[in-house]
Scaffold this motif. Structure first.
Motif, mmCIF file in Angstrom:
data_model
loop_
_atom_site.group_PDB
_atom_site.id
_atom_site.type_symbol
_atom_site.label_atom_id
_atom_site.label_comp_id
_atom_site.label_asym_id
_atom_site.label_seq_id
_atom_site.Cartn_x
_atom_site.Cartn_y
_atom_site.Cartn_z
ATOM 1 N N ASP A 130 0.837 -1.192 0.000
ATOM 2 C CA ASP A 130 0.000 0.000 0.000
ATOM 3 C C ASP A 130 0.878 1.250 0.000
ATOM 4 O OD1 ASP A 130 -2.082 1.767 0.122
ATOM 5 O OD2 ASP A 130 -3.040 0.901 1.865
ATOM 6 N N SER A 187 -5.752 0.155 -1.806
ATOM 7 C CA SER A 187 -6.630 1.067 -1.078
ATOM 8 C C SER A 187 -7.042 2.198 -2.009
ATOM 9 C CB SER A 187 -5.926 1.643 0.152
ATOM 10 O OG SER A 187 -4.838 2.477 -0.258
ATOM 11 N N GLN A 188 -8.030 2.973 -1.572
ATOM 12 C CA GLN A 188 -8.432 4.141 -2.341
ATOM 13 C C GLN A 188 -7.315 5.180 -2.387
ATOM 14 O OE1 GLN A 188 -11.272 4.625 -4.199
ATOM 15 N NE2 GLN A 188 -11.503 2.438 -3.765
ATOM 16 N N ASP A 196 -12.741 0.622 4.708
ATOM 17 C CA ASP A 196 -11.372 0.847 5.191
ATOM 18 C C ASP A 196 -11.471 1.731 6.431
ATOM 19 O OD1 ASP A 196 -8.716 1.451 5.695
ATOM 20 O OD2 ASP A 196 -8.194 1.714 3.597
#
Length: 560
Positions: free
Chosen positions: A287, A319-320, A501
């Motif tokens: 990430d 993840s975003q 999340d």
């Protein structure tokens, strides 16, 4: 669930009673993980006179390992030397240990340093030096460790070292499952300064399953402490390779190792050791560490390497935040390589307000900050009040509605009575383990009884420590305003995004909410003062609000 007695503060040796209770708790739960060192300590501790036990616990609860006897004056213990003697005889405390000059400087006041080294300071021209100056200069003049009695033969007291601290730290880790909490939790709870949800769990519920997991946690914690103290990254990397050559099998500990590698990589990059930083980022997970690795490769001109590394994550980002970073980075790399540029998704433009306001005097950070307060006062009307809620309202309503799911007594989630939330809160499987429970909670938004459920939890649980509910912010007035103004469909959308999340999405929410309770409407307002810009997590929330039709605006403030 075995009860954990917390001693009354009316007992002069309340801390000893609490420590004994914690040792009994650990022994009952971790008997199979106790090694010879811990068993030896427990046996020696049990054989001590009570005054010696009390003094040992006092030392354990204080900072450091070195203590001057003149500072060990406890009325409930009595004569310090009498209480110390059994501790020294048992090997739990060392009398007159060798210590370096840095530790001696921490132990002595300025006047005592001048008295202890009067002749040497005069010769070095340091008779009038400050303590800070002496702390810097004395190690250059006197590098070799000595015993306290040799450093200062005329000292009016003795110095001892707590040798049992590493064992006590391991026992504390077994009890709390972390080293953030300490024995003061007992006192704070007894004083009523903190209260925790009561979650049923049995002796089988514990943080660690194998002794190797304890060893790995302690090794990672020690390396993190050494990094914070400024030790060379190269030395720490070598120690990491020696103590944890293979990633831990426990996913939670493996994630901790990744986070440490990321921290080490950031420090190596800051120091200009790019090769070391790249290697550490490669160990830091997929990430944030990957994004930092890509940016560093880009800075080094390794555009092809960076692009090849980035492309597999375009469709399945971790993840975003990573999706957002790659959407910016990949087109830059493609452009530098002369390739067709991947179009970045357009970021929706949020509604914007511009206000020119008189400068508040003084411009403080109280009550949500000067600029936010100024905007709230300017926009508020009796029919449309404005409240400061940054990261506290949406998450608070989520915590209240989903309280039962969050505090579900699942294995490994709760294992001592001082937990504000489940231990696995930010682990990847947190939501999946409780999906049915969360679905049941969110279903109340569809059935229409969510308001009653939220009100009931607010009333029943008010004041209990929670990872989501900030009670001082979410008072009854704000609660009723929110329930009257926010439609359930918007709450469900926000709650589902939180669940996607929890760690990342609990931040970045707008500063203010303006409620229109009479018409069941509202708007969220992100406030930016002169020179302020939107952060990435704020941009992600604003884009989400736009997609969901949730009213949100960015208010840019200029001062008159």
């Amino acid at each position: 669930m075995m009860p954990l007695p917390i001693a009354s503060l009316s007992d002069p040796r309340y801390y000893l009673a609490n420590f004994r209770a914690a040792l009994d708790w650990v022994t009952a739960r971790y008997d199979d993980l106790l090694g010879g060192e811990e068993r030896h300590f427990l046996a020696r501790f049990a054989a001590l006179p009570e005054a010696a036990q009390a003094l040992l616990v006092r030392l354990v609860m204080r900072r450091g390992e070195h203590f001057r006897t003149s500072r060990l004056d406890y009325a409930e213990i009595g004569d310090t030397d009498t209480a110390l003697a059994p501790l020294i005889a048992a090997g739990l405390v060392e009398a007159d240990p060798a210590l370096d000059i840095e530790e001696l400087c921490r132990q002595l006041r300025l006047a005592e340093l001048r008295q202890a080294f009067a002749e040497g300071l005069a010769e070095a021209g340091l008779s009038r030096a400050t303590k800070g100056e002496l702390t810097t200069r004395l190690p250059e003049l006197m590098p070799a460790p000595r015993r306290y009695s040799a450093w200062w033969p005329e000292a009016p007291d003795r110095l001892v070292r707590l040798t049992a601290m590493p064992t006590c730290e391991r026992l504390r880790l077994m009890f709390f499952g972390n080293l953030r909490q300490d024995w003061s939790e007992f006192v704070l709870t007894e004083l009523g300064h903190q209260r925790f949800e009561t979650v049923p769990f049995g002796a089988e519920s514990r943080a660690f399953r194998h002794r190797a997991e304890l060893d790995a946690y302690l090794a990672l914690h020690d390396l993190g402490e050494r990094l914070a103290a400024g030790e060379a990254v190269s030395d720490l990397v070598e120690a990491l390779s020696e103590s944890l050559s293979e990633p831990p099998q426990n996913p939670w500990l493996a994630a901790r190792r990744c986070r440490l590698a990321l921290r080490l990589g950031r420090e190596a990059e800051r120091q200009g050791d790019t090769a070391l930083a790249l290697g550490l980022y490669a160990q830091g997970g997929e990430d944030e560490a990957l994004v930092r690795r890509l940016r560093l490769l880009e800075r080094l001109g390794e555009h092809r390497v960076a692009l090849d590394l980035a492309r597999p994550f375009l469709d399945t980002p971790a993840s975003q935040a990573q999706r957002q970073a790659l959407a910016r980075l990949v087109p830059r790399l493609e452009k530098r390589l002369g390739l067709a540029v991947t179009p970045s998704p357009a970021e929706p433009a949020p509604e914007r307000l511009t206000l020119t306001l008189p400068l508040p005097l003084p411009l403080t950070q109280a009550a949500g900050g000067g600029v936010e307060r100024a905007v709230a006062e300017h926009l508020a009307t009796p029919e449309a009040p404005v409240r400061y809620v940054e990261n506290g309202l949406i998450t608070g309503l989520f915590g209240l509605l989903c309280w039962e799911a969050i505090y579900a007594p699942l294995p490994g989630a709760f294992f001592h009575p001082f937990q504000s939330g489940p231990a696995d809160l930010y682990r990847p499987d947190f939501v999946s383990r409780r999906r049915a429970r969360f679905d049941a909670c969110l279903a109340r938004l569809d059935s229409g009884d969510y308001r009653e459920a939220i009100r009931a939890t607010w009333a029943a649980k008010r004041g209990l420590a929670s990872p989501f509910v900030a009670w001082e912010l979410l008072d009854q007035e704000l609660l009723e305003l929110a329930l009257a103004s926010l439609p359930p469909a918007h709450l469900r959308a926000c709650f589902e995004r939180l669940l996607a999340d929890l760690k990342a999405n609990r931040a970045g929410l707008p500063d203010l909410i303006q409620c229109f309770p009479e018409r069941g409407d509202y708007r969220l307002i992100e406030v930016k003062g002169p020179g302020d810009r939107l952060q990435d997590n704020q941009r992600r929330w604003l884009a989400f609000f736009h997609d969901q039709g949730i009213p949100a605006a960015v208010c840019q403030v200029r001062w008159q």
